[in-house]
Design a protein around this motif. Structure first.
Motif, PDB file in Angstrom:
ATOM      1  N   TYR B  25       2.269  -4.918  -3.429  1.00 32.40           N
ATOM      2  CA  TYR B  25       2.815  -3.591  -3.668  1.00 32.40           C
ATOM      3  C   TYR B  25       4.264  -3.717  -4.105  1.00 32.40           C
ATOM      4  O   TYR B  25       4.879  -4.778  -3.972  1.00 32.40           O
ATOM      5  N   SER B  26       4.807  -2.619  -4.599  1.00 35.38           N
ATOM      6  CA  SER B  26       6.082  -2.711  -5.313  1.00 35.38           C
ATOM      7  C   SER B  26       7.311  -2.629  -4.438  1.00 35.38           C
ATOM      8  O   SER B  26       8.350  -3.152  -4.778  1.00 35.38           O
ATOM      9  N   SER B  27       7.227  -1.953  -3.314  1.00 34.56           N
ATOM     10  CA  SER B  27       8.456  -1.677  -2.576  1.00 34.56           C
ATOM     11  C   SER B  27       8.677  -2.667  -1.452  1.00 34.56           C
ATOM     12  O   SER B  27       7.726  -3.162  -0.863  1.00 34.56           O
ATOM     13  N   SER B  28       9.888  -2.954  -1.144  1.00 39.98           N
ATOM     14  CA  SER B  28      10.182  -3.854  -0.040  1.00 39.98           C
ATOM     15  C   SER B  28      10.540  -3.098   1.243  1.00 39.98           C
ATOM     16  O   SER B  28      10.761  -3.709   2.254  1.00 39.98           O
ATOM     17  N   VAL B  29      10.593  -1.770   1.181  1.00 44.44           N
ATOM     18  CA  VAL B  29      10.904  -1.014   2.393  1.00 44.44           C
ATOM     19  C   VAL B  29       9.643  -0.879   3.240  1.00 44.44           C
ATOM     20  O   VAL B  29       8.562  -1.258   2.843  1.00 44.44           O
ATOM     21  N   SER B  30       9.803  -0.328   4.411  1.00 40.75           N
ATOM     22  CA  SER B  30       8.664  -0.196   5.314  1.00 40.75           C
ATOM     23  C   SER B  30       7.581   0.685   4.699  1.00 40.75           C
ATOM     24  O   SER B  30       7.872   1.733   4.148  1.00 40.75           O
ATOM     25  N   ARG B  98      12.194   7.244   4.879  1.00 37.89           N
ATOM     26  CA  ARG B  98      13.304   7.540   3.960  1.00 37.89           C
ATOM     27  C   ARG B  98      12.918   8.642   2.979  1.00 37.89           C
ATOM     28  O   ARG B  98      13.234   8.556   1.796  1.00 37.89           O
ATOM     29  N   GLY B  99      12.205   9.646   3.484  1.00 34.44           N
ATOM     30  CA  GLY B  99      11.891  10.791   2.643  1.00 34.44           C
ATOM     31  C   GLY B  99      10.777  10.577   1.650  1.00 34.44           C
ATOM     32  O   GLY B  99      10.556  11.413   0.770  1.00 34.44           O
ATOM     33  N   GLY B 100      10.064   9.476   1.789  1.00 31.72           N
ATOM     34  CA  GLY B 100       8.951   9.226   0.872  1.00 31.72           C
ATOM     35  C   GLY B 100       7.727  10.015   1.257  1.00 31.72           C
ATOM     36  O   GLY B 100       7.786  10.925   2.083  1.00 31.72           O
ATOM     37  N   SER B 101       6.606   9.646   0.699  1.00 34.96           N
ATOM     38  CA  SER B 101       5.388  10.417   0.874  1.00 34.96           C
ATOM     39  C   SER B 101       4.377   9.649   1.711  1.00 34.96           C
ATOM     40  O   SER B 101       4.277   8.432   1.637  1.00 34.96           O
TER      41      SER B 101
END
Lengths: 113, 116
Positions: B25-30, B98-101
């Motif tokens: 997957y693309s993101s490194s955040v949780s 962080r305000g994501g979905s």
């Protein structure tokens, strides 16, 4: 085990006609979703619904689409004027809470001719 | 926005052999991570999910997946497959913090074909 039920399993419609796809989510679930899968492509999010209103929608979900929860059990997706490119498998899903994983129905295969 | 890459569109394997289906997957955040299975003419069924805690997640039907944050991967494994495991497998990821979905983004799917 509780299921999400979708009807009909297959719908064929003429281009320009309105279609309504029906779903009965799991009874104690609060969040409802529609996804679609064009043949051979990935599963795409359309819309989420919570507390009797749309909570999130994708770019695909334009003015031709609408959702409704007309009573305590059904959750419907309406396509006002179908186009050939609306042909896809449409999946309904529900969840008890946000984020924890969904229960999907078996889908409605919509064919627009 | 998140993106999910399933590196193999099709994985053929013999019965009783081990299998690994790859997902990045693309993101490194949780993130929240999921694997779903779709048997022919059926809907998607949740195999397993990672929300937090142990990075090794066990699911139904003997499947497991390991969350690797540094490699942004969530590969699905089974030590010994059966004919009945023949199906389409979808990896999905959501990024609610962080305000994501919470809405998961799905990969294109990997078709697992188990041969006798």
């Amino acid at each position: 085990e509780p299921e999400v039920t979708q009807t009909p399993s297959h719908q064929v419609t003429q281009m320009g006609q309105e279609v309504i796809l029906r779903c009965v989510p799991i009874s104690n679930h609060l969040y409802f979703y529609w996804y679609r899968q064009i043949l051979g492509q990935k599963v795409e999010f359309l819309v989420s619904f919570y507390n009797n209103e749309i909570s999130e929608k994708s770019e695909i979900f334009d003015d031709q689409f609408s959702v409704e929860r007309p009573d305590g059990s059904n959750f419907t997706l309406k396509i006002r004027s179908t186009k050939l490119e609306d042909s896809a498998m449409y999946f309904c899903a529900s969840s008890e809470a946000e984020g924890g994983g969904y229960t999907f129905g078996s889908g409605t295969r919509l064919t627009v001719v | 926005a998140q993106s999910v890459t399933q590196l193999d569109s099709q994985v053929p394997v013999f019965e009783e052999a081990p299998v690994e289906l790859r997902c990045n997957y693309s993101s490194s955040v949780s993130v929240y991570l999921f694997w779903y299975v779709q048997y022919p003419n059926q809907g998607l069924q949740l195999l397993l999910k990672y929300l937090s805690g142990s990075t090794l997640v066990k699911g139904i039907n003997g499947f497991e997946a390991e969350f690797n944050k540094s490699q942004t991967s969530f590969h699905l494994r089974k030590p010994s497959v059966h004919i009945s495991d023949t199906a389409e497998y979808f990896c999905a990821v959501s990024d609610p913090r962080r305000g994501g979905s919470y809405i998961p983004t799905f990969g294109r799917g990997t078709s697992l074909i188990v041969h006798p």
